[in-house]
Design a protein around this motif. Sequence first.
Motif, PDB file in Angstrom:
ATOM      1  N   THR A   6       0.797  -1.133   0.149  1.00  0.00           N
ATOM      2  CA  THR A   6       0.030   0.168   0.070  1.00  0.00           C
ATOM      3  C   THR A   6       0.831   1.278   0.041  1.00  0.00           C
ATOM      4  N   VAL A   7       0.489   2.214  -1.037  1.00  0.00           N
ATOM      5  CA  VAL A   7       1.486   3.314  -1.253  1.00  0.00           C
ATOM      6  C   VAL A   7       0.302   4.585  -0.858  1.00  0.00           C
ATOM      7  N   THR A   8       0.647   5.502  -0.402  1.00  0.00           N
ATOM      8  CA  THR A   8      -0.134   6.756  -0.260  1.00  0.00           C
ATOM      9  C   THR A   8       0.380   7.971  -1.036  1.00  0.00           C
ATOM     10  N   ASN A   9      -0.810   9.075  -1.262  1.00  0.00           N
ATOM     11  CA  ASN A   9      -0.345  10.046  -1.976  1.00  0.00           C
ATOM     12  C   ASN A   9       0.457   9.970  -3.223  1.00  0.00           C
ATOM     13  N   GLN A  10      -0.049   9.398  -4.393  1.00  0.00           N
ATOM     14  CA  GLN A  10       0.459   9.196  -5.496  1.00  0.00           C
ATOM     15  C   GLN A  10      -0.051   9.955  -6.521  1.00  0.00           C
ATOM     16  N   GLN A  11       0.838  10.618  -7.172  1.00  0.00           N
ATOM     17  CA  GLN A  11       0.523  11.604  -8.161  1.00  0.00           C
ATOM     18  C   GLN A  11       0.129  10.942  -9.426  1.00  0.00           C
ATOM     19  N   ALA A  12      -0.346  11.587 -10.302  1.00  0.00           N
ATOM     20  CA  ALA A  12      -0.775  11.025 -11.797  1.00  0.00           C
ATOM     21  C   ALA A  12       0.539  10.872 -12.335  1.00  0.00           C
ATOM     22  N   GLY A  13       0.325   9.864 -13.129  1.00  0.00           N
ATOM     23  CA  GLY A  13       1.250   9.448 -14.168  1.00  0.00           C
ATOM     24  C   GLY A  13       1.894   7.963 -13.905  1.00  0.00           C
ATOM     25  N   ILE A  14       3.227   7.885 -13.899  1.00  0.00           N
ATOM     26  CA  ILE A  14       3.835   6.289 -13.661  1.00  0.00           C
ATOM     27  C   ILE A  14       4.388   6.096 -12.390  1.00  0.00           C
ATOM     28  N   SER A  15       4.122   5.262 -11.471  1.00  0.00           N
ATOM     29  CA  SER A  15       4.673   5.220 -10.303  1.00  0.00           C
ATOM     30  C   SER A  15       5.340   3.760 -10.304  1.00  0.00           C
ATOM     31  N   GLN A  16       6.799   3.894  -9.961  1.00  0.00           N
ATOM     32  CA  GLN A  16       7.514   2.665 -10.365  1.00  0.00           C
ATOM     33  C   GLN A  16       7.640   2.175  -8.787  1.00  0.00           C
ATOM     34  N   LEU A  17       7.661   0.811  -8.851  1.00  0.00           N
ATOM     35  CA  LEU A  17       7.648   0.139  -7.606  1.00  0.00           C
ATOM     36  C   LEU A  17       8.423  -1.088  -7.686  1.00  0.00           C
ATOM     37  N   GLY A  18       9.077  -1.541  -6.636  1.00  0.00           N
ATOM     38  CA  GLY A  18       9.581  -2.708  -6.154  1.00  0.00           C
ATOM     39  C   GLY A  18       9.390  -3.520  -5.278  1.00  0.00           C
ATOM     40  N   TRP A  19       9.697  -4.814  -5.065  1.00  0.00           N
ATOM     41  CA  TRP A  19       9.174  -5.864  -4.232  1.00  0.00           C
ATOM     42  C   TRP A  19      10.565  -6.800  -3.868  1.00  0.00           C
ATOM     43  N   ASN A  20      10.645  -6.951  -2.793  1.00  0.00           N
ATOM     44  CA  ASN A  20      11.958  -7.740  -2.258  1.00  0.00           C
ATOM     45  C   ASN A  20      11.805  -9.193  -2.092  1.00  0.00           C
ATOM     46  N   GLY A  21      10.508  -9.748  -2.496  1.00  0.00           N
ATOM     47  CA  GLY A  21      10.339 -11.082  -2.764  1.00  0.00           C
ATOM     48  C   GLY A  21       9.706 -11.778  -1.486  1.00  0.00           C
ATOM     49  N   TYR A  22       9.641 -10.979  -0.234  1.00  0.00           N
ATOM     50  CA  TYR A  22       9.236 -11.446   0.930  1.00  0.00           C
ATOM     51  C   TYR A  22       7.775 -11.476   1.155  1.00  0.00           C
ATOM     52  N   GLY A  23       6.991 -12.564   1.431  1.00  0.00           N
ATOM     53  CA  GLY A  23       5.548 -12.433   1.400  1.00  0.00           C
ATOM     54  C   GLY A  23       4.977 -11.968   2.629  1.00  0.00           C
ATOM     55  N   ASP A  24       3.687 -11.738   2.951  1.00  0.00           N
ATOM     56  CA  ASP A  24       3.090 -10.972   4.010  1.00  0.00           C
ATOM     57  C   ASP A  24       3.427 -11.769   5.419  1.00  0.00           C
ATOM     58  N   ASP A  25       3.796 -13.170   5.372  1.00  0.00           N
ATOM     59  CA  ASP A  25       4.047 -13.802   6.431  1.00  0.00           C
ATOM     60  C   ASP A  25       5.579 -13.983   6.514  1.00  0.00           C
ATOM     61  N   GLY A  26       6.168 -13.281   5.965  1.00  0.00           N
ATOM     62  CA  GLY A  26       7.746 -12.927   6.391  1.00  0.00           C
ATOM     63  C   GLY A  26       8.518 -14.115   5.652  1.00  0.00           C
ATOM     64  N   SER A  27       8.048 -14.883   4.644  1.00  0.00           N
ATOM     65  CA  SER A  27       8.758 -16.213   4.187  1.00  0.00           C
ATOM     66  C   SER A  27       9.448 -15.358   3.033  1.00  0.00           C
ATOM     67  N   LYS A  28      10.585 -16.011   2.499  1.00  0.00           N
ATOM     68  CA  LYS A  28      11.131 -15.685   1.422  1.00  0.00           C
ATOM     69  C   LYS A  28      10.385 -16.336   0.190  1.00  0.00           C
ATOM     70  N   LEU A  29      10.220 -15.989  -0.715  1.00  0.00           N
ATOM     71  CA  LEU A  29       9.471 -16.502  -1.820  1.00  0.00           C
ATOM     72  C   LEU A  29      10.384 -16.999  -2.990  1.00  0.00           C
ATOM     73  N   ALA A  30      10.016 -18.231  -3.710  1.00  0.00           N
ATOM     74  CA  ALA A  30      10.905 -18.685  -4.688  1.00  0.00           C
ATOM     75  C   ALA A  30      10.725 -17.411  -5.857  1.00  0.00           C
ATOM     76  N   ASP A  31      12.088 -17.454  -6.621  1.00  0.00           N
ATOM     77  CA  ASP A  31      12.147 -16.752  -7.649  1.00  0.00           C
ATOM     78  C   ASP A  31      11.235 -17.169  -9.064  1.00  0.00           C
ATOM     79  N   GLY A  32      10.687 -16.142  -9.765  1.00  0.00           N
ATOM     80  CA  GLY A  32       9.497 -16.703 -10.999  1.00  0.00           C
ATOM     81  C   GLY A  32       8.869 -15.622 -10.931  1.00  0.00           C
ATOM     82  N   ARG A  33       7.731 -15.944 -12.067  1.00  0.00           N
ATOM     83  CA  ARG A  33       7.014 -14.896 -12.497  1.00  0.00           C
ATOM     84  C   ARG A  33       5.762 -14.535 -11.399  1.00  0.00           C
ATOM     85  N   TYR A  34       5.118 -13.571 -11.044  1.00  0.00           N
ATOM     86  CA  TYR A  34       3.850 -13.378 -10.248  1.00  0.00           C
ATOM     87  C   TYR A  34       2.976 -12.326 -10.979  1.00  0.00           C
ATOM     88  N   THR A  35       1.853 -12.410 -10.685  1.00  0.00           N
ATOM     89  CA  THR A  35       0.967 -11.791 -11.181  1.00  0.00           C
ATOM     90  C   THR A  35       0.479 -10.245 -10.236  1.00  0.00           C
TER      91      THR A  35
END
Length: 214
Positions: free
Chosen positions: A134-163
């Motif tokens: 969840t990100v707040t106060n986003q301006q119009a346009g393209i917002s670039q985001l990143g994910w470190n591969g950890y799930g909500d439960d704190g576990s490290k998830l396997a490399d691969g394609r995600y939706t």
Amino acid sequence: MNGSSSSSTASSISETQDRFMKLLITQMKNQDPLNPMDNAEVTSQMAQLSTVTGIEKMNASLSAFISSMQATQALQASSLIGNTVLVEGSSTYLAATETEGESAAYFAVELPVGADNLKVNIKDSSGKVVKTMTVTNQQAGISQLGWNGYGDDGSKLADGRYTIEATATTANTTVAANTLSYEQVMSVSTGSDGVKLNLSNLASITTDKIKQIY
């Protein structure tokens, strides 16, 4: 190929002219002596021949021009092979980075208007939500985001394609949020529908669909 096409077109035009002239000569030979074809009628038929021939020549020129344009576009597009492009897409690829060695996934969300809250759900191959961002106060346009591969439960998830799925709200009203994917250009193809870029996610797009190039 172009030479063969031009030759075929020229042959078609010549055949059309020959058929027309043979038909006209036959008409003149078999005309009623008491009611012969007048000059206006002959002129009219010759004008028809000129129109048909002109249209065929114009179509031949247009086809040659389109083929030339496609060849030029394909050559220009080939320079993108190996590059990363940002395009409309609903997936991201989690993989180890070259610099840090830790896995990371990158994607973006395009907002036509600003949003108070932007929510992104990341799902695994089974459709299960493994991470919510969840990100707040986003301006119009393209917002670039990143994910470190950890799930909500704190576990490290396997490399691969995600939706990825995104929703955005402003003053409790839902606004449009389009997900964008970073994909590599693998090859270029041409066909009746023009020049296409073949991407690492197996999608094929036209160059006007590219948001950014890296």
